[in-house]
Design a protein around this motif. Structure first.
Motif, short mmCIF file in Angstrom:
data_model
loop_
_atom_site.label_atom_id
_atom_site.label_comp_id
_atom_site.label_asym_id
_atom_site.label_seq_id
_atom_site.Cartn_x
_atom_site.Cartn_y
_atom_site.Cartn_z
N VAL A 22 0.92 -1.25 0.16
CA VAL A 22 -0.03 0.04 0.00
C VAL A 22 0.86 1.28 0.07
N ILE A 23 0.34 2.07 -0.68
CA ILE A 23 1.17 3.51 -0.71
C ILE A 23 0.36 4.45 -0.05
N PRO A 24 0.37 4.61 1.20
CA PRO A 24 -0.43 5.36 2.13
C PRO A 24 -0.51 6.78 1.41
N GLY A 25 -1.78 7.44 1.58
CA GLY A 25 -1.95 8.93 1.02
C GLY A 25 -2.16 8.93 -0.32
N LEU A 26 -1.69 7.88 -0.88
CA LEU A 26 -2.22 7.91 -2.60
C LEU A 26 -3.36 7.31 -2.64
N LEU A 155 3.52 0.39 3.55
CA LEU A 155 3.03 -0.76 3.87
C LEU A 155 3.23 -2.14 2.98
N ARG A 156 3.75 -3.06 3.41
CA ARG A 156 4.39 -4.08 2.57
C ARG A 156 3.97 -5.51 3.14
N LEU A 157 3.38 -6.51 2.53
CA LEU A 157 3.26 -7.67 3.04
C LEU A 157 4.22 -8.70 2.14
N LEU A 158 4.86 -9.45 2.94
CA LEU A 158 5.93 -10.20 2.21
C LEU A 158 6.34 -11.48 3.37
#
Length: 176
Positions: A22-26, A155-158
Motif C-alpha cells: 500500500v502507498i499510504p496517502g495515494l 506498508l508491505r506484505l512479504l
C-alpha cells in the motif's frame, strides 16, 4: 547501503518477494486496498535524503484507526514460511510517537511501543510476523492500526524467505 528497484530484473524480483503493498496517502492505491479510517489525515513531503523516496503518508491519532485489505500470494506457504507486515516510518518522528496496536482480521499481533527517532533523517522499516493461523486458507487479510500516534509511509506484505532474498540482493548487488 540501499536497494533501488529500477531495471527489469529488479522489478521481477520485487514481484516475487512482495505479496502486496500500500502507498499510504495515494488515493487510487488506498481505494484499491479498501481503506477505512477514522481520525486520520494524509500528508506529503519531499523526503529523499538517501535511499528510497516516500512522498505521501497517512497518520492516525490516539483515538483513530487505519485499515487496509492486503492480498496474499497465490500459493500455499511452505511449512517454515510466514508472512511479515513491513511498516515504514519516518525515522525522526517526535517524542510520543508510537503506542499503537496492529491487528490482522481482528486479532492482535503487536503492541508497538515508542517509535520516535528510530533512524534520524531517514526512514525506518519494522517487520511484524503474522501467525499462520491468520493467513492459512485465505486470499486476503485486513490490517488494522489503532490507537497511539503514527504516520505510515509504506506498508508491505512479504514472506520470511523473501526477506532473506532482499538481504542477499543488497549484500550481493549486480555488476552494472
Amino acid at each position: 547501503v540501499y536497494w533501488k528497484i529500477g531495471d527489469e530484473d529488479d522489478l521481477a524480483l520485487e514481484k516475487q518477494i512482495i505479496a502486496d503493498h500500500v502507498i499510504p496517502g495515494l488515493t487510487s492505491n488506498e481505494k484499491a486496498h479498501n481503506l477505512q479510517s477514522e481520525k486520520s489525515t494524509v500528508g506529503n513531503g519531499t523526503f529523499n535524503n538517501w535511499g528510497p523516496s516516500y512522498f505521501y503518508y497517512r497518520d492516525t491519532k490516539a483515538d483513530g484507526f487505519i485499515k487496509y485489505d492486503l492480498n496474499l500470494l497465490n500459493r500455499q506457504l511452505a511449512d517454515d514460511e510466514y508472512y511479515y507486515l513491513q511498516l515504514t516510518y519516518f525515522g525522526s518522528e517526535p517524542e510520543g510517537s508510537g503506542g499503537f496496536k496492529i491487528y490482522i482480521d481482528g486479532s492482535l499481533i503487536k503492541q508497538v511501543g515508542d517509535i520516535s527517532y528510530l533512524a534520524p533523517l531517514d526512514f525506518a522499516q519494522q517487520y511484524y510476523r503474522i501467525p499462520r493461523k491468520l493467513t492459512d486458507g485465505k486470499d486476503k487479510i485486513t490490517v488494522s492500526i489503532t490507537g497511539g500516534k503514527v504516520s505510515v509511509y509504506g506498508l508491505r506484505l512479504l514472506t520470511e524467505n523473501h526477506i532473506t532474498s532482499i538481504a542477499t540482493a543488497i549484500s550481493e548487488p549486480k555488476n552494472r
